[in-house]
Write a protein that holds these residues in place. Structure first.
Motif, PDB file in Angstrom:
ATOM      1  N   LEU A  57       1.928 -11.316  18.157  1.00  0.00           N
ATOM      2  CA  LEU A  57       0.948 -12.276  18.651  1.00  0.00           C
ATOM      3  C   LEU A  57       1.575 -13.659  18.822  1.00  0.00           C
ATOM      4  O   LEU A  57       1.370 -14.327  19.841  1.00  0.00           O
ATOM      5  CB  LEU A  57      -0.249 -12.343  17.706  1.00  0.00           C
ATOM      6  N   ILE A  58       2.381 -14.082  17.857  1.00  0.00           N
ATOM      7  CA  ILE A  58       3.038 -15.386  17.937  1.00  0.00           C
ATOM      8  C   ILE A  58       4.050 -15.414  19.078  1.00  0.00           C
ATOM      9  O   ILE A  58       4.073 -16.350  19.893  1.00  0.00           O
ATOM     10  CB  ILE A  58       3.713 -15.738  16.595  1.00  0.00           C
ATOM     11  N   ILE A  59       4.880 -14.384  19.164  1.00  0.00           N
ATOM     12  CA  ILE A  59       5.915 -14.351  20.211  1.00  0.00           C
ATOM     13  C   ILE A  59       5.285 -14.320  21.599  1.00  0.00           C
ATOM     14  O   ILE A  59       5.700 -15.056  22.499  1.00  0.00           O
ATOM     15  CB  ILE A  59       6.858 -13.145  20.000  1.00  0.00           C
ATOM     16  N   ASN A  60       4.264 -13.478  21.774  1.00  0.00           N
ATOM     17  CA  ASN A  60       3.632 -13.410  23.095  1.00  0.00           C
ATOM     18  C   ASN A  60       2.872 -14.687  23.428  1.00  0.00           C
ATOM     19  O   ASN A  60       2.827 -15.097  24.589  1.00  0.00           O
ATOM     20  CB  ASN A  60       2.720 -12.194  23.189  1.00  0.00           C
ATOM     21  N   GLY A  61       2.304 -15.334  22.428  1.00  0.00           N
ATOM     22  CA  GLY A  61       1.660 -16.627  22.667  1.00  0.00           C
ATOM     23  C   GLY A  61       2.667 -17.670  23.115  1.00  0.00           C
ATOM     24  O   GLY A  61       2.394 -18.463  24.021  1.00  0.00           O
ATOM     25  N   LEU A  62       3.830 -17.667  22.487  1.00  0.00           N
ATOM     26  CA  LEU A  62       4.879 -18.602  22.898  1.00  0.00           C
ATOM     27  C   LEU A  62       5.422 -18.263  24.287  1.00  0.00           C
ATOM     28  O   LEU A  62       5.767 -19.154  25.060  1.00  0.00           O
ATOM     29  CB  LEU A  62       6.001 -18.608  21.861  1.00  0.00           C
ATOM     30  N   ASN A  63       5.483 -16.968  24.607  1.00  0.00           N
ATOM     31  CA  ASN A  63       5.894 -16.569  25.958  1.00  0.00           C
ATOM     32  C   ASN A  63       4.910 -17.083  27.006  1.00  0.00           C
ATOM     33  O   ASN A  63       5.307 -17.486  28.094  1.00  0.00           O
ATOM     34  CB  ASN A  63       6.016 -15.049  26.062  1.00  0.00           C
ATOM     35  N   VAL A  64       3.631 -17.062  26.683  1.00  0.00           N
ATOM     36  CA  VAL A  64       2.618 -17.571  27.612  1.00  0.00           C
ATOM     37  C   VAL A  64       2.828 -19.066  27.845  1.00  0.00           C
ATOM     38  O   VAL A  64       2.700 -19.551  28.979  1.00  0.00           O
ATOM     39  CB  VAL A  64       1.192 -17.270  27.094  1.00  0.00           C
ATOM     40  N   ILE A  65       3.173 -19.800  26.795  1.00  0.00           N
ATOM     41  CA  ILE A  65       3.419 -21.239  26.955  1.00  0.00           C
ATOM     42  C   ILE A  65       4.600 -21.476  27.893  1.00  0.00           C
ATOM     43  O   ILE A  65       4.533 -22.327  28.793  1.00  0.00           O
ATOM     44  CB  ILE A  65       3.655 -21.908  25.589  1.00  0.00           C
ATOM     45  N   ILE A  66       5.670 -20.721  27.726  1.00  0.00           N
ATOM     46  CA  ILE A  66       6.829 -20.847  28.615  1.00  0.00           C
ATOM     47  C   ILE A  66       6.429 -20.485  30.040  1.00  0.00           C
ATOM     48  O   ILE A  66       6.792 -21.163  31.005  1.00  0.00           O
ATOM     49  CB  ILE A  66       7.985 -19.955  28.125  1.00  0.00           C
ATOM     50  N   PHE A  67       5.651 -19.424  30.179  1.00  0.00           N
ATOM     51  CA  PHE A  67       5.175 -18.980  31.479  1.00  0.00           C
ATOM     52  C   PHE A  67       4.363 -20.085  32.165  1.00  0.00           C
ATOM     53  O   PHE A  67       4.542 -20.365  33.348  1.00  0.00           O
ATOM     54  CB  PHE A  67       4.331 -17.714  31.271  1.00  0.00           C
ATOM     55  N   LEU A  68       3.498 -20.745  31.413  1.00  0.00           N
ATOM     56  CA  LEU A  68       2.677 -21.818  31.983  1.00  0.00           C
ATOM     57  C   LEU A  68       3.519 -23.032  32.360  1.00  0.00           C
ATOM     58  O   LEU A  68       3.252 -23.698  33.370  1.00  0.00           O
ATOM     59  CB  LEU A  68       1.572 -22.213  31.006  1.00  0.00           C
ATOM     60  N   GLU A  69       4.542 -23.332  31.572  1.00  0.00           N
ATOM     61  CA  GLU A  69       5.446 -24.437  31.918  1.00  0.00           C
ATOM     62  C   GLU A  69       6.182 -24.147  33.225  1.00  0.00           C
ATOM     63  O   GLU A  69       6.326 -25.025  34.076  1.00  0.00           O
ATOM     64  CB  GLU A  69       6.461 -24.677  30.791  1.00  0.00           C
ATOM     65  N   LEU A  70       6.645 -22.917  33.388  1.00  0.00           N
ATOM     66  CA  LEU A  70       7.329 -22.553  34.622  1.00  0.00           C
ATOM     67  C   LEU A  70       6.370 -22.587  35.815  1.00  0.00           C
ATOM     68  O   LEU A  70       6.744 -23.015  36.906  1.00  0.00           O
ATOM     69  CB  LEU A  70       7.960 -21.166  34.489  1.00  0.00           C
ATOM     70  N   ARG A  71       5.133 -22.160  35.592  1.00  0.00           N
ATOM     71  CA  ARG A  71       4.117 -22.210  36.644  1.00  0.00           C
ATOM     72  C   ARG A  71       3.882 -23.656  37.087  1.00  0.00           C
ATOM     73  O   ARG A  71       3.835 -23.958  38.277  1.00  0.00           O
ATOM     74  CB  ARG A  71       2.815 -21.601  36.151  1.00  0.00           C
ATOM     75  N   GLU A  72       3.753 -24.542  36.126  1.00  0.00           N
ATOM     76  CA  GLU A  72       3.535 -25.949  36.438  1.00  0.00           C
ATOM     77  C   GLU A  72       4.701 -26.517  37.245  1.00  0.00           C
ATOM     78  O   GLU A  72       4.508 -27.241  38.214  1.00  0.00           O
ATOM     79  CB  GLU A  72       3.348 -26.734  35.140  1.00  0.00           C
ATOM     80  N   PHE A  73       5.918 -26.149  36.847  1.00  0.00           N
ATOM     81  CA  PHE A  73       7.108 -26.614  37.558  1.00  0.00           C
ATOM     82  C   PHE A  73       7.108 -26.133  39.001  1.00  0.00           C
ATOM     83  O   PHE A  73       7.299 -26.921  39.931  1.00  0.00           O
ATOM     84  CB  PHE A  73       8.369 -26.136  36.829  1.00  0.00           C
ATOM     85  N   ILE A  74       6.868 -24.859  39.211  1.00  0.00           N
ATOM     86  CA  ILE A  74       6.946 -24.304  40.560  1.00  0.00           C
ATOM     87  C   ILE A  74       5.844 -24.865  41.448  1.00  0.00           C
ATOM     88  O   ILE A  74       6.081 -25.218  42.603  1.00  0.00           O
ATOM     89  CB  ILE A  74       6.928 -22.762  40.516  1.00  0.00           C
ATOM     90  N   LEU A  75       4.633 -24.977  40.908  1.00  0.00           N
ATOM     91  CA  LEU A  75       3.538 -25.510  41.717  1.00  0.00           C
ATOM     92  C   LEU A  75       3.742 -26.983  42.057  1.00  0.00           C
ATOM     93  O   LEU A  75       3.447 -27.419  43.172  1.00  0.00           O
ATOM     94  CB  LEU A  75       2.204 -25.301  41.011  1.00  0.00           C
ATOM     95  N   ALA A  76       4.268 -27.752  41.128  1.00  0.00           N
ATOM     96  CA  ALA A  76       4.557 -29.160  41.418  1.00  0.00           C
ATOM     97  C   ALA A  76       5.688 -29.273  42.435  1.00  0.00           C
ATOM     98  O   ALA A  76       5.647 -30.124  43.325  1.00  0.00           O
ATOM     99  CB  ALA A  76       4.912 -29.903  40.137  1.00  0.00           C
ATOM    100  N   TYR A  77       6.659 -28.408  42.316  1.00  0.00           N
ATOM    101  CA  TYR A  77       7.766 -28.423  43.268  1.00  0.00           C
ATOM    102  C   TYR A  77       7.282 -28.054  44.671  1.00  0.00           C
ATOM    103  O   TYR A  77       7.667 -28.676  45.660  1.00  0.00           O
ATOM    104  CB  TYR A  77       8.863 -27.455  42.814  1.00  0.00           C
ATOM    105  N   MET A  78       6.408 -27.059  44.746  1.00  0.00           N
ATOM    106  CA  MET A  78       5.894 -26.628  46.050  1.00  0.00           C
ATOM    107  C   MET A  78       5.023 -27.713  46.692  1.00  0.00           C
ATOM    108  O   MET A  78       4.991 -27.843  47.905  1.00  0.00           O
ATOM    109  CB  MET A  78       5.088 -25.332  45.926  1.00  0.00           C
ATOM    110  N   SER A  79       4.308 -28.481  45.885  1.00  0.00           N
ATOM    111  CA  SER A  79       3.456 -29.530  46.444  1.00  0.00           C
ATOM    112  C   SER A  79       4.268 -30.770  46.827  1.00  0.00           C
ATOM    113  O   SER A  79       3.767 -31.637  47.531  1.00  0.00           O
ATOM    114  CB  SER A  79       2.358 -29.912  45.454  1.00  0.00           C
ATOM    115  N   GLY A  80       5.497 -30.847  46.340  1.00  0.00           N
ATOM    116  CA  GLY A  80       6.357 -31.965  46.684  1.00  0.00           C
ATOM    117  C   GLY A  80       6.134 -33.211  45.858  1.00  0.00           C
ATOM    118  O   GLY A  80       6.697 -34.248  46.141  1.00  0.00           O
ATOM    119  N   LYS A  81       5.312 -33.133  44.822  1.00  0.00           N
ATOM    120  CA  LYS A  81       5.033 -34.332  44.032  1.00  0.00           C
ATOM    121  C   LYS A  81       5.508 -34.214  42.586  1.00  0.00           C
ATOM    122  O   LYS A  81       5.163 -35.027  41.758  1.00  0.00           O
ATOM    123  CB  LYS A  81       3.544 -34.637  44.059  1.00  0.00           C
ATOM    124  N   GLY A  82       6.285 -33.205  42.294  1.00  0.00           N
ATOM    125  CA  GLY A  82       6.696 -32.999  40.920  1.00  0.00           C
ATOM    126  C   GLY A  82       8.050 -33.594  40.599  1.00  0.00           C
ATOM    127  O   GLY A  82       8.896 -33.763  41.465  1.00  0.00           O
TER     128      GLY A  82
END
Length: 134
Positions: A57-82
């Motif tokens: 549960l702890i490891i998968n929760g931490l994986n979700v946090i990493i996943f969300l950070e990468l999502r934020e990076f890619i979406l900001a990069y795609m919008s051109g404002k990150g």
């Protein structure tokens, strides 16, 4: 040489389509994480392994946090404002924190010092970059 309005519209539509495809992939990834976590928890509970269930549960929760950070990076990069470097450092910091927590829980303290120094270096770099960009 100037670009025509038609070329700019085509590029904009392509960028939006890629962003939409990435959003769908991230949605599938999030659903996968939830299903996989529930599966692992059920398997550990059926085997009467509560410590394994907690660790999963702890490891998968931490994986979700990493996943969300990468999502934020890619979406900001795609919008051109990150600030792409900041997002990469944040995702790396989340990954290193995940590894530190796993090392603590598994008793691998010898790696803990190296991971802590890496985290401190990433935090310092993140601070300097955020100060330089403001």
């Amino acid at each position: 040489m100037t670009r025509s309005l038609r070329d700019l519209i085509k590029e904009s539509i392509i960028a939006e389509a890629i962003g939409l495809i990435l959003e769908i992939l991230f949605l599938f990834g999030a659903v996968y994480f939830v299903i996989f976590t529930v599966y692992q928890l059920a398997f550990d509970v059926l085997e009467s392994n509560p410590s394994g269930a907690l660790m999963d549960l702890i490891i998968n929760g931490l994986n979700v946090i990493i996943f969300l950070e990468l999502r934020e990076f890619i979406l900001a990069y795609m919008s051109g404002k990150g600030k792409s470097v900041v997002y990469v450092i944040d995702a790396t910091t989340a990954f290193v924190l995940r590894e530190i927590i796993i090392a603590i829980l598994s008793g691998a303290i010898s790696e803990l010092t190296l991971l802590s120094l890496t985290l401190a270096a990433l935090g310092g770099i993140r601070f300097l970059i955020s100060k330089a960009m403001t």
